[in-house]
Write a protein that holds these residues in place. Structure first.
Motif, PDB file in Angstrom:
ATOM      1  N   LYS A  21      10.900  25.149  -6.912  1.00 55.93           N
ATOM      2  CA  LYS A  21       9.908  24.204  -6.423  1.00 55.93           C
ATOM      3  C   LYS A  21      10.308  23.687  -5.027  1.00 55.93           C
ATOM      4  O   LYS A  21      11.489  23.634  -4.689  1.00 55.93           O
ATOM      5  CB  LYS A  21       9.782  23.004  -7.369  1.00 55.93           C
ATOM      6  CG  LYS A  21       9.327  23.355  -8.767  1.00 55.93           C
ATOM      7  CD  LYS A  21       7.839  23.606  -8.828  1.00 55.93           C
ATOM      8  CE  LYS A  21       7.363  23.745 -10.266  1.00 55.93           C
ATOM      9  NZ  LYS A  21       5.893  23.964 -10.345  1.00 55.93           N
ATOM     10  N   ILE A  22       9.301  23.314  -4.246  1.00 54.70           N
ATOM     11  CA  ILE A  22       9.545  22.672  -2.956  1.00 54.70           C
ATOM     12  C   ILE A  22       9.413  21.160  -3.153  1.00 54.70           C
ATOM     13  O   ILE A  22       8.350  20.657  -3.526  1.00 54.70           O
ATOM     14  CB  ILE A  22       8.542  23.153  -1.892  1.00 54.70           C
ATOM     15  CG1 ILE A  22       8.630  24.666  -1.711  1.00 54.70           C
ATOM     16  CG2 ILE A  22       8.781  22.434  -0.568  1.00 54.70           C
ATOM     17  CD1 ILE A  22       9.973  25.150  -1.227  1.00 54.70           C
ATOM     18  N   ILE A  23      10.507  20.459  -2.936  1.00 61.06           N
ATOM     19  CA  ILE A  23      10.541  19.009  -3.100  1.00 61.06           C
ATOM     20  C   ILE A  23      10.489  18.364  -1.725  1.00 61.06           C
ATOM     21  O   ILE A  23      11.289  18.695  -0.850  1.00 61.06           O
ATOM     22  CB  ILE A  23      11.810  18.540  -3.837  1.00 61.06           C
ATOM     23  CG1 ILE A  23      12.031  19.372  -5.117  1.00 61.06           C
ATOM     24  CG2 ILE A  23      11.715  17.052  -4.142  1.00 61.06           C
ATOM     25  CD1 ILE A  23      10.917  19.264  -6.127  1.00 61.06           C
ATOM     26  N   THR A  24       9.548  17.465  -1.550  1.00 58.44           N
ATOM     27  CA  THR A  24       9.429  16.741  -0.283  1.00 58.44           C
ATOM     28  C   THR A  24       9.775  15.272  -0.505  1.00 58.44           C
ATOM     29  O   THR A  24       9.178  14.609  -1.349  1.00 58.44           O
ATOM     30  CB  THR A  24       8.006  16.845   0.290  1.00 58.44           C
ATOM     31  OG1 THR A  24       7.640  18.218   0.424  1.00 58.44           O
ATOM     32  CG2 THR A  24       7.920  16.154   1.658  1.00 58.44           C
ATOM     33  N   ASP A  25      10.768  14.794   0.222  1.00 58.66           N
ATOM     34  CA  ASP A  25      11.118  13.372   0.245  1.00 58.66           C
ATOM     35  C   ASP A  25      10.625  12.808   1.571  1.00 58.66           C
ATOM     36  O   ASP A  25      10.933  13.366   2.639  1.00 58.66           O
ATOM     37  CB  ASP A  25      12.629  13.178   0.143  1.00 58.66           C
ATOM     38  CG  ASP A  25      13.200  13.755  -1.142  1.00 58.66           C
ATOM     39  OD1 ASP A  25      12.654  13.462  -2.218  1.00 58.66           O
ATOM     40  OD2 ASP A  25      14.191  14.515  -1.053  1.00 58.66           O
ATOM     41  N   TYR A  26       9.848  11.729   1.514  1.00 61.31           N
ATOM     42  CA  TYR A  26       9.334  11.163   2.760  1.00 61.31           C
ATOM     43  C   TYR A  26       9.281   9.644   2.657  1.00 61.31           C
ATOM     44  O   TYR A  26       9.281   9.074   1.561  1.00 61.31           O
ATOM     45  CB  TYR A  26       7.960  11.742   3.110  1.00 61.31           C
ATOM     46  CG  TYR A  26       6.854  11.421   2.136  1.00 61.31           C
ATOM     47  CD1 TYR A  26       5.946  10.391   2.383  1.00 61.31           C
ATOM     48  CD2 TYR A  26       6.705  12.148   0.953  1.00 61.31           C
ATOM     49  CE1 TYR A  26       4.930  10.092   1.495  1.00 61.31           C
ATOM     50  CE2 TYR A  26       5.686  11.863   0.058  1.00 61.31           C
ATOM     51  CZ  TYR A  26       4.807  10.834   0.329  1.00 61.31           C
ATOM     52  OH  TYR A  26       3.801  10.543  -0.553  1.00 61.31           O
ATOM     53  N   GLU A  27       9.254   9.014   3.816  1.00 61.47           N
ATOM     54  CA  GLU A  27       9.268   7.559   3.888  1.00 61.47           C
ATOM     55  C   GLU A  27       8.249   7.084   4.923  1.00 61.47           C
ATOM     56  O   GLU A  27       8.077   7.702   5.978  1.00 61.47           O
ATOM     57  CB  GLU A  27      10.664   7.066   4.286  1.00 61.47           C
ATOM     58  CG  GLU A  27      11.749   7.430   3.284  1.00 61.47           C
ATOM     59  CD  GLU A  27      13.146   7.154   3.798  1.00 61.47           C
ATOM     60  OE1 GLU A  27      14.071   7.079   2.974  1.00 61.47           O
ATOM     61  OE2 GLU A  27      13.318   7.005   5.038  1.00 61.47           O
ATOM     62  N   VAL A  28       7.573   6.001   4.606  1.00 64.43           N
ATOM     63  CA  VAL A  28       6.652   5.350   5.543  1.00 64.43           C
ATOM     64  C   VAL A  28       7.289   4.033   5.957  1.00 64.43           C
ATOM     65  O   VAL A  28       7.549   3.171   5.119  1.00 64.43           O
ATOM     66  CB  VAL A  28       5.272   5.117   4.903  1.00 64.43           C
ATOM     67  CG1 VAL A  28       4.324   4.470   5.906  1.00 64.43           C
ATOM     68  CG2 VAL A  28       4.686   6.428   4.393  1.00 64.43           C
ATOM     69  N   ILE A  29       7.541   3.891   7.244  1.00 63.08           N
ATOM     70  CA  ILE A  29       8.327   2.775   7.761  1.00 63.08           C
ATOM     71  C   ILE A  29       7.450   1.823   8.571  1.00 63.08           C
ATOM     72  O   ILE A  29       6.701   2.257   9.453  1.00 63.08           O
ATOM     73  CB  ILE A  29       9.477   3.301   8.650  1.00 63.08           C
ATOM     74  CG1 ILE A  29      10.375   4.257   7.850  1.00 63.08           C
ATOM     75  CG2 ILE A  29      10.289   2.139   9.229  1.00 63.08           C
ATOM     76  CD1 ILE A  29      11.322   5.068   8.715  1.00 63.08           C
ATOM     77  N   ASP A  30       7.526   0.552   8.246  1.00 60.50           N
ATOM     78  CA  ASP A  30       6.932  -0.506   9.058  1.00 60.50           C
ATOM     79  C   ASP A  30       7.902  -0.737  10.220  1.00 60.50           C
ATOM     80  O   ASP A  30       8.983  -1.310  10.035  1.00 60.50           O
ATOM     81  CB  ASP A  30       6.758  -1.767   8.219  1.00 60.50           C
ATOM     82  CG  ASP A  30       6.159  -2.933   9.002  1.00 60.50           C
ATOM     83  OD1 ASP A  30       6.310  -2.981  10.232  1.00 60.50           O
ATOM     84  OD2 ASP A  30       5.549  -3.810   8.360  1.00 60.50           O
TER      85      ASP A  30
END
Length: 433
Positions: free
Chosen positions: A113-122
């Motif tokens: 599987k392709i696992i994507t870790d991402y973050e949205v930063i203020d």
């Protein structure tokens, strides 16, 4: 980074040095200068760093966000971080860009599987919005494109508080040929106009597709040579279609109930056109309207307590839109005079897309027109996106059928052309919301 500027007048009060020297105890008359100067204003709301290790999803995410009011950029960024921890010591640099939000992330492989870790930063606060996000996708382009839409949905929701509408799909009809040689295809595409697939094909005409609430099925009517229009329910991901209206007369314009268990439609197998309700799998037919006029094009309200429909009760050639309430059976007029047909509710039930004369338009629940889309060249209204911030409709341009996706709140609008005539595009709900 996309910047624009606007002018301001700067008023500067300068004391006259000469006057002060000559009369140190007197107040000198000020010299007033007005100077034009440019103030840079950042238009992009999101800085997007392409995910490390990814070659598919990042482009989808960036494209989706750029078609909303947010606007996003991945160029001219001061750094290419993969997480908020890599911003240590450089946060002031990001704050100086004037872009309020930053999206970063990376991909990895785990058991195929392709696992994507991402973050949205203020950026201003230097904090994450709801912590790190993780999404798993199959290791193929189609699955990864869909994952990109899901990620864009989440980013949009984290920033605006409103669910995104990118992972819903659009069903539409594509017609080629004429008369006995006409072929109609029911097709489905992604909400960015890509990845179009044919779900079913008939020799004849397909009309009025409608999505089930879970996005797994589409109901539609078919007209073949020397036959009545009749309604089928089709599984989107394969399998045959179920014929649910085997009656001796026309059945058209299906609409699923919010729980997916019922379908309302317009039928003429008992005389004039009336609205009927039937189980989504067929059976348990129930007549809902019984006027001598023609009632057609029903659309369930999102709460399931009512539906709207078109009727020529007032004048044969001038349909108007009415509302039927299930609890009481009460029927009341919604539209405010003039030709009004093909009503479709927004997902929150506050707006109704419809055909106003020759123009596609949107009205509120009291019948007041709040948006005029214009003449599309087809006698059809609009269908709302899942979050109600965009609409989709068909038109004809330069002899080609075109599907137009139009933003209602300042995002970009775009079109997708097809073969032959394009009709009746309708947006599914987001299966992830």
């Amino acid at each position: 980074m996309a910047l624009h500027t606007h002018k301001k007048l700067l008023t500067v009060l300068l004391a006259s040095v000469t006057s002060l020297l000559i009369a140190p105890t007197a107040f000198a008359a000020p010299v007033v200068l007005q100077l034009d100067y440019e103030i840079p204003v950042e238009q992009n709301q999101v800085a997007f760093v392409p995910f490390a290790g990814d070659s598919v999803m990042s482009a989808v995410v960036l494209n989706d966000l750029n078609r909303t009011e947010l606007k996003a950029t991945s160029t001219g960024l001061p750094q290419q971080p993969r997480s908020i921890s890599e911003l240590a010591g450089t946060l002031p640099v990001w704050q100086n860009t004037g872009i309020p939000y930053l999206v970063v992330g990376s991909t990895r492989t785990d058991r195929g599987k392709i696992i994507t870790d991402y973050e949205v930063i203020d950026v201003k606060a230097g904090r994450l919005l709801e912590g790190k996000q993780t999404l798993s996708a199959d290791n193929n382009k189609e699955s990864m494109r869909y994952a990109g839409h899901v990620i864009a949905d989440k980013i949009y929701q984290l920033i605006t508080g409103i669910p995104g509408d990118f992972s819903g799909r659009i069903a539409y009809i594509e017609e080629t040929g004429v008369g006995k040689n006409k072929v109609s295809r029911l097709k489905v595409m992604d909400a960015d106009g890509e990845n179009a697939k044919t779900i079913t094909e008939v020799k004849g005409s397909i009309f009025a597709p409608a999505w089930s609430p879970d996005g797994a099925k589409i109901a539609y009517s078919v007209l073949r040579d020397k036959s009545y229009q009749t309604i089928y329910v089709q599984n989107v991901n394969g399998g045959g279609a179920s014929h649910i209206t085997p009656y001796n007369g026309t059945s058209i314009s299906p609409s699923f109930s919010p729980d997916g268990s019922k379908i309302i439609f317009s039928g003429s197998f008992e005389g004039s056109e009336n609205i009927y309700e039937i189980n989504a799998g067929g059976g348990n037919l129930r007549k809902l309207t019984n006027w001598p006029s023609s009632e057609s094009q029903p659309s369930y309200a999102p709460d399931g307590k009512s539906f709207v429909f078109a009727s020529n009760k007032a004048a044969f050639s001038r349909p108007e839109i009415y509302r039927y309430e299930f609890d009481s059976g009460r029927i009341s007029k919604v539209s405010r005079g003039g030709y009004a047909s093909t009503p479709k509710y927004s997902s929150d039930g506050t707006q109704i897309g419809f055909l106003s004369g020759r123009s596609a338009a949107i009205m509120d629940n009291n019948g007041a027109i709040i948006t005029n889309i214009g003449n599309t060249g087809l006698d059809e209204g609009v269908s709302f996106s899942p979050n109600g911030k965009r609409v989709v409709y068909a038109s004809s341009q330069g002899g080609k059928g075109v599907i137009t996706i139009k933003s209602l709140n300042g995002g970009a609008s775009f079109g997708k052309s097809g073969q032959g005539t394009i009709r009746s595009p309708v947006w599914s709900a987001n299966p992830n919301n």
